[in-house]
Design a protein around this motif. Structure first.
Motif, PDB file in Angstrom:
ATOM      1  N   ILE B  86       0.839  -1.209   0.000  1.00 49.23           N
ATOM      2  CA  ILE B  86       0.000   0.000   0.000  1.00 49.23           C
ATOM      3  C   ILE B  86       0.867   1.249   0.000  1.00 49.23           C
ATOM      4  O   ILE B  86       0.755   2.101  -0.882  1.00 49.23           O
ATOM      5  CB  ILE B  86      -0.954   0.011   1.218  1.00 49.23           C
ATOM      6  N   LEU B  87       1.758   1.348   0.965  1.00 50.32           N
ATOM      7  CA  LEU B  87       2.556   2.574   1.062  1.00 50.32           C
ATOM      8  C   LEU B  87       3.650   2.628  -0.003  1.00 50.32           C
ATOM      9  O   LEU B  87       3.908   3.683  -0.588  1.00 50.32           O
ATOM     10  CB  LEU B  87       3.152   2.709   2.467  1.00 50.32           C
ATOM     11  N   GLY B  88       4.268   1.470  -0.288  1.00 52.93           N
ATOM     12  CA  GLY B  88       5.329   1.431  -1.293  1.00 52.93           C
ATOM     13  C   GLY B  88       4.807   1.825  -2.665  1.00 52.93           C
ATOM     14  O   GLY B  88       5.367   2.702  -3.331  1.00 52.93           O
ATOM     15  N   ALA B  89       3.713   1.180  -3.083  1.00 53.43           N
ATOM     16  CA  ALA B  89       3.168   1.456  -4.410  1.00 53.43           C
ATOM     17  C   ALA B  89       2.680   2.904  -4.504  1.00 53.43           C
ATOM     18  O   ALA B  89       2.902   3.580  -5.509  1.00 53.43           O
ATOM     19  CB  ALA B  89       2.029   0.488  -4.715  1.00 53.43           C
ATOM     20  N   SER B  90       2.030   3.387  -3.453  1.00 54.31           N
ATOM     21  CA  SER B  90       1.526   4.764  -3.490  1.00 54.31           C
ATOM     22  C   SER B  90       2.670   5.756  -3.595  1.00 54.31           C
ATOM     23  O   SER B  90       2.616   6.707  -4.377  1.00 54.31           O
ATOM     24  CB  SER B  90       0.717   5.082  -2.229  1.00 54.31           C
ATOM     25  N   ALA B  91       3.729   5.528  -2.818  1.00 53.63           N
ATOM     26  CA  ALA B  91       4.848   6.471  -2.821  1.00 53.63           C
ATOM     27  C   ALA B  91       5.554   6.479  -4.177  1.00 53.63           C
ATOM     28  O   ALA B  91       5.758   7.538  -4.786  1.00 53.63           O
ATOM     29  CB  ALA B  91       5.833   6.110  -1.708  1.00 53.63           C
ATOM     30  N   ILE B  92       5.886   5.292  -4.687  1.00 50.75           N
ATOM     31  CA  ILE B  92       6.594   5.206  -5.968  1.00 50.75           C
ATOM     32  C   ILE B  92       5.744   5.835  -7.074  1.00 50.75           C
ATOM     33  O   ILE B  92       6.207   6.646  -7.876  1.00 50.75           O
ATOM     34  CB  ILE B  92       6.922   3.728  -6.310  1.00 50.75           C
ATOM     35  N   SER B  93       4.458   5.471  -7.080  1.00 50.55           N
ATOM     36  CA  SER B  93       3.578   5.965  -8.133  1.00 50.55           C
ATOM     37  C   SER B  93       3.395   7.484  -8.046  1.00 50.55           C
ATOM     38  O   SER B  93       3.364   8.172  -9.072  1.00 50.55           O
ATOM     39  CB  SER B  93       2.228   5.256  -8.029  1.00 50.55           C
ATOM     40  N   THR B  94       3.307   8.009  -6.825  1.00 52.99           N
ATOM     41  CA  THR B  94       3.143   9.463  -6.673  1.00 52.99           C
ATOM     42  C   THR B  94       4.347  10.208  -7.226  1.00 52.99           C
ATOM     43  O   THR B  94       4.208  11.199  -7.949  1.00 52.99           O
ATOM     44  CB  THR B  94       2.932   9.815  -5.183  1.00 52.99           C
ATOM     45  N   ILE B  95       5.545   9.688  -6.921  1.00 48.25           N
ATOM     46  CA  ILE B  95       6.759  10.315  -7.441  1.00 48.25           C
ATOM     47  C   ILE B  95       6.770  10.260  -8.973  1.00 48.25           C
ATOM     48  O   ILE B  95       7.069  11.247  -9.651  1.00 48.25           O
ATOM     49  CB  ILE B  95       8.011   9.622  -6.850  1.00 48.25           C
TER      50      ILE B  95
END
Lengths: 232, 111
Positions: B86-95
């Protein structure tokens, strides 16, 4: 002790904590001291310590949240002031927006799968970049968990506001329009509020980004997911 | 100030009406924002009639998110169970979204 769950007390506390957080960030200029994040941490800690549940907090909190919708409407003013700039570069705006939307959906879905998320969670993440009501609606049509989406949208907003300017500095995204647009696209109204801290112009393009990405995401997500499923 | 409220809430109410009439899957607030922009453009609403309230709301947008951020504590359990995806995918995708949107916009303007 019962007094601590008084609605007006909790409202007053929220105003106070946010003002202090904002002041602290302005004094120190440290990005991680994002006032939304800092206020939430302080209030959550307070609620945990005093054993007050979120529902009780939200009896007051909803009066604050109530202003979110009118505040989004009010973004129409900076948007209006930038109309001539927007018209001048319609194509760059639309194309970059579309690219941002597609990349956002594909990357979050693929990375989440790679890291072992269940299908239900993956579906709840697809619309994570856009404003809560759109994101929850998209999740509902995809069969994910809307409340998880709501939580992730907030996390994304905080994260985008926190890291946005640093990411753009490292990757040489320097034009004010591109910066504002990217923040609104990636981190919806929370990114927009961060852009608004810099100037009205940043904020206007951020609200444009949040609007266009909201519309594109609502329209395109189901199709993009079908394509991903077909390929992977 | 009351007239300013009337205009902002009027736009929001119109947004709600459109959603109710058409069943369109967009938030009433975003439709209301576009209506306000349109009314300003058509000079039906004058800037000075909304500027004070809208400045106040827009400058304090972040504050209105605090209760939503506090409500995150309700979801600690779900997030904890699958925190990495959840947090990994959201962070990478947001960047990635920030980089792609910004780069393509800058690139397109040079062409």
């Amino acid at each position: 002790m019962e007094y601590l769950s008084n609605t007006y007390f909790l409202l007053a506390l929220t105003f106070l904590v946010y003002s202090l957080s904002k002041m602290l960030q302005m004094r120190t200029g440290i990005a991680i001291l994002n006032p939304i994040l800092l206020s939430a941490i302080i209030i959550i800690t307070f609620l945990e310590l005093t054993d007050i549940d979120v529902a009780t907090y939200n009896e007051g909190g909803r009066y604050i949240e109530f202003w979110l919708k009118p505040a989004v409407v009010a973004l129409g003013v900076p948007l209006y002031k930038q109309l001539s700039n927007i018209k001048k570069q319609m194509m760059p705006l639309l194309v970059s927006e579309l690219a941002g939307c597609v990349v956002g959906i594909i990357s979050v879905v693929l990375v989440a799968r790679l890291l072992g998320a269940t299908q239900e969670v993956v579906m709840s993440l697809a619309a994570k970049s856009v404003t809560t009501p759109i994101a929850m609606e998209v999740t509902r049509t995809l069969g994910g968990i809307p409340s998880l989406t709501a939580a992730v949208v907030v996390c994304v907003g905080i994260f985008g506001g926190l890291t946005g300017f640093r990411v753009m500095k490292v990757t040489h995204i320097g034009s004010p329009i591109a910066q504002g647009l990217s923040l609104g696209t990636a981190a919806h109204a929370m990114g927009t509020s961060r852009a608004m801290d810099v100037s009205d112009k940043y904020g206007a393009f951020a609200s444009l980004g949040l609007t266009l990405n909201g519309v594109f995401t609502a329209l395109l997500t189901p199709t993009i997911l079908e394509i991903i499923d077909a390929i992977f | 100030m009351i007239i300013q409220c009337a205009i902002i809430f009027g736009c929001l109410a119109l947004g709600e009406l459109l959603v109710w009439l058409t069943g369109i899957k967009l938030p009433s607030s975003i439709i209301g924002m576009l209506i306000l922009t349109l009314l300003l453009k058509l000079k039906i609403v004058k800037l000075r009639q909304v500027e004070r309230l809208s400045n106040f709301l827009v400058k304090n947008l972040g504050f209105f998110f605090v209760p939503a951020a506090v409500s995150l504590m309700l979801y600690f359990d779900i997030i904890k169970a699958q925190w990495l995806p959840i947090l990994g995918a959201s962070a990478i995708s947001t960047i990635l979204v920030i980089i792609v949107t910004g780069w393509i916009h800058q690139l397109m303007r040079r062409i």
